[in-house]
Design an enzyme around this catalytic site. Sequence first.
Site, mmCIF file in Angstrom:
data_model
loop_
_atom_site.group_PDB
_atom_site.id
_atom_site.type_symbol
_atom_site.label_atom_id
_atom_site.label_comp_id
_atom_site.label_asym_id
_atom_site.label_seq_id
_atom_site.Cartn_x
_atom_site.Cartn_y
_atom_site.Cartn_z
ATOM 1 N N LYS A 124 0.832 -1.207 0.000
ATOM 2 C CA LYS A 124 0.000 0.000 0.000
ATOM 3 C C LYS A 124 0.865 1.254 0.000
ATOM 4 O O LYS A 124 2.006 1.205 0.467
ATOM 5 C CB LYS A 124 -0.860 0.016 1.282
ATOM 6 C CG LYS A 124 -1.978 -0.986 1.326
ATOM 7 C CD LYS A 124 -2.746 -0.864 2.642
ATOM 8 C CE LYS A 124 -3.865 -1.883 2.723
ATOM 9 N NZ LYS A 124 -4.941 -1.700 1.739
ATOM 10 N N GLU B 208 -6.293 -9.553 0.645
ATOM 11 C CA GLU B 208 -5.970 -10.690 1.518
ATOM 12 C C GLU B 208 -7.126 -11.096 2.414
ATOM 13 O O GLU B 208 -7.207 -12.238 2.850
ATOM 14 C CB GLU B 208 -4.739 -10.344 2.380
ATOM 15 C CG GLU B 208 -5.025 -9.570 3.679
ATOM 16 C CD GLU B 208 -5.620 -8.191 3.465
ATOM 17 O OE1 GLU B 208 -5.488 -7.665 2.357
ATOM 18 O OE2 GLU B 208 -6.238 -7.660 4.408
ATOM 19 N N ARG C 20 -10.339 -11.509 1.861
ATOM 20 C CA ARG C 20 -11.199 -12.554 1.292
ATOM 21 C C ARG C 20 -10.523 -13.921 1.321
ATOM 22 O O ARG C 20 -11.184 -14.944 1.357
ATOM 23 C CB ARG C 20 -11.625 -12.139 -0.125
ATOM 24 C CG ARG C 20 -10.483 -11.989 -1.081
ATOM 25 C CD ARG C 20 -10.840 -11.134 -2.288
ATOM 26 N NE ARG C 20 -10.857 -9.707 -1.974
ATOM 27 C CZ ARG C 20 -11.176 -8.750 -2.843
ATOM 28 N NH1 ARG C 20 -11.513 -9.067 -4.076
ATOM 29 N NH2 ARG C 20 -11.159 -7.484 -2.483
HETATM 30 N N1 BES Z 1 -8.064 -3.871 4.532
HETATM 31 C C1 BES Z 1 -8.229 -3.428 3.196
HETATM 32 C C2 BES Z 1 -9.524 -2.642 2.985
HETATM 33 C C3 BES Z 1 -9.616 -1.331 3.701
HETATM 34 C C4 BES Z 1 -9.237 -0.181 3.059
HETATM 35 C C5 BES Z 1 -10.116 -1.257 4.982
HETATM 36 C C6 BES Z 1 -9.328 1.027 3.709
HETATM 37 C C7 BES Z 1 -10.212 -0.052 5.638
HETATM 38 C C8 BES Z 1 -9.812 1.089 5.011
HETATM 39 C C9 BES Z 1 -8.251 -4.606 2.254
HETATM 40 O O1 BES Z 1 -7.468 -5.695 2.617
HETATM 41 C C10 BES Z 1 -7.721 -4.143 0.938
HETATM 42 O O2 BES Z 1 -6.581 -3.800 0.882
HETATM 43 N N2 BES Z 1 -8.540 -4.167 -0.095
HETATM 44 C C11 BES Z 1 -8.141 -3.752 -1.381
HETATM 45 C C12 BES Z 1 -8.664 -4.748 -2.377
HETATM 46 C C13 BES Z 1 -8.167 -4.526 -3.778
HETATM 47 C C14 BES Z 1 -6.705 -4.841 -3.866
HETATM 48 C C15 BES Z 1 -8.953 -5.421 -4.711
HETATM 49 C C16 BES Z 1 -8.737 -2.384 -1.646
HETATM 50 O O3 BES Z 1 -9.882 -2.144 -1.265
HETATM 51 O O4 BES Z 1 -8.026 -1.543 -2.189
HETATM 52 ZN ZN ZN Z 2 -7.134 -5.884 4.629
HETATM 53 MN MN MN Z 3 -5.459 -5.472 1.946
#
Ligand code: BES
Ligand code: ZN
Ligand code: MN
Length: 496
Positions: free
Chosen positions: A276, A348, A350
């Site tokens: 990220k 991750e 899911r």
């Molecule tokens: N934990 C994150 C989702 C999240 C984002 C929670 C912001 C709280 C605040 C999750 O694991 C994630 O990174 N999701 C990605 C999925 C994508 C790579 C398909 C996302 O939402 O960007």
């Molecule tokens: Zn996450």
């Molecule tokens: Mn994630």
Amino acid sequence: MNISVKPGKLEAVRSEAVVVMIVEGEKLGPLAARVDKALGGTMQKLLKRGDLSAKAGVVGMLYPEGKIAAERLIVAGLGRRSEMTIDRLRLAAGKAAVAARSAGAKNIAIALEGASFGLEETGQALAEGCTLSLYRFLKYKTKEDKNGKGDIVSITVMAEKATAVKALAKGVRNGQLIADSAVLARDMVSAPAADMTPGHVAGIARGLGRKHRLKVQVLERSQMRKLGMGALLGVAAGSVQPPKFIIVEYRGGGKKPWIALVGKTITFDSGGISIKPSEGMDKMKSDMAGGAAVLGAVANAAALKLPLNVVALLPATENMPSGSALKPGDVLKTMSGQTIEIMNTDAEGRLILADALAYACRYKPGVIVDIATLTGACRVALGPEAAGMLGNDDRLKQQVRAAGETTSERVWELPLWDGYCDLIKSDIADMKNTGGRDGGVITAACLLSKFVQKYPWVHLDIAATGWIDKDRPYTPKGATGFGCRLLTQFLQDYVK
Ligand code: BES
Ligand code: ZN
Ligand code: MN
């Protein structure tokens, strides 16, 4: 903080602050009118001038200077009767409690007037509103804030009629229990990832298990391997912290089918190799909010002695980059036997849920509810007003929706149509772990749907509600504990 209920008259209470509630567009109720009379009509005068307001969530403070026994009088608005909800009561009580704390009061008394709800319900709302509003996460502060005031030590709910004490007290007890569980969830979510590792979460589960006589099992890597939990192990592959698969069982329901609650417990989500951006990455300590919520809910089921069988499942791991980490392009074999091609290691949640949901199916559950900070897309879609809800069973969806309305942790349904599920077809495996930018909340849920067999199932996406950047009613910014009260309410209603 101790919340108790006593019979008596508000004017006579020697407290640092007393709270009266007033309704917009109505003349003062008998109690407020009595207090106002003692003050020589000041309340009425200030209301007329607009220096005091009965609008929902607005509070004002007066200094009675001996005209009643208390040092301060807090006047809290409930808004119009036609728009009155139990949530308004939580809001008014919470605002009043915070105002009292800001003024430096340690002990406060609240009188009951204005709201037209049952006594038990009222007591519960008062306790919840105060406890949830007063929450602060101070564990890592070594000095008081410059204008920081100490915590409120005791709240007394004054019952005009002695006959009301019992029902009010029962409501207060339940409200405090439930709010305290949300507070525990907030503390877990607020804690830095270094102090809330999978091992720490397991320790907290064990502690709750001892307190409430729950059966707690913690599976280690070797046991996960035996079970074939390739997805959870894949996510954990990059981390030095050992993953834990935490199973908490409450058996209060004899031969009834199990209710399975599954909570995403990523104790830190760096994104892994698909790392990220740095901006906001600190918030990813909150990626275990789902796990905290289900842990609170199963403990509450025990504390409330609900005649149900509830199992909480917490797949717990970090998501970290390293030489041993999961890579884009890898294919994982899940416990269900299905394979997943990894397109992005940041999707991750899911993956760990896929194995946890498959594990839930071993209980042949009556229903499965999972709760997860799953997608940034859910923040875009719904913001902090509601969690995303998707599932395969209308009745269960309705039950979850209703519980959310009761606790004011609202959910909003999104569709789980086949067309969306086509977006996660993989060229080389049974599915892939991302579906592109379109419908991100839904494609994530599509993946989960492949792991619940035919069991009634609902998924809640709390990415926008588990952690908030701005204060909300009786929820200071930061960790919210979202889902803990909702799931507890769901379980309570399930009994009926
Ligand atoms: N934990 C994150 C989702 C999240 C984002 C929670 C912001 C709280 C605040 C999750 O694991 C994630 O990174 N999701 C990605 C999925 C994508 C790579 C398909 C996302 O939402 O960007
Ligand atoms: Zn996450
Ligand atoms: Mn994630």
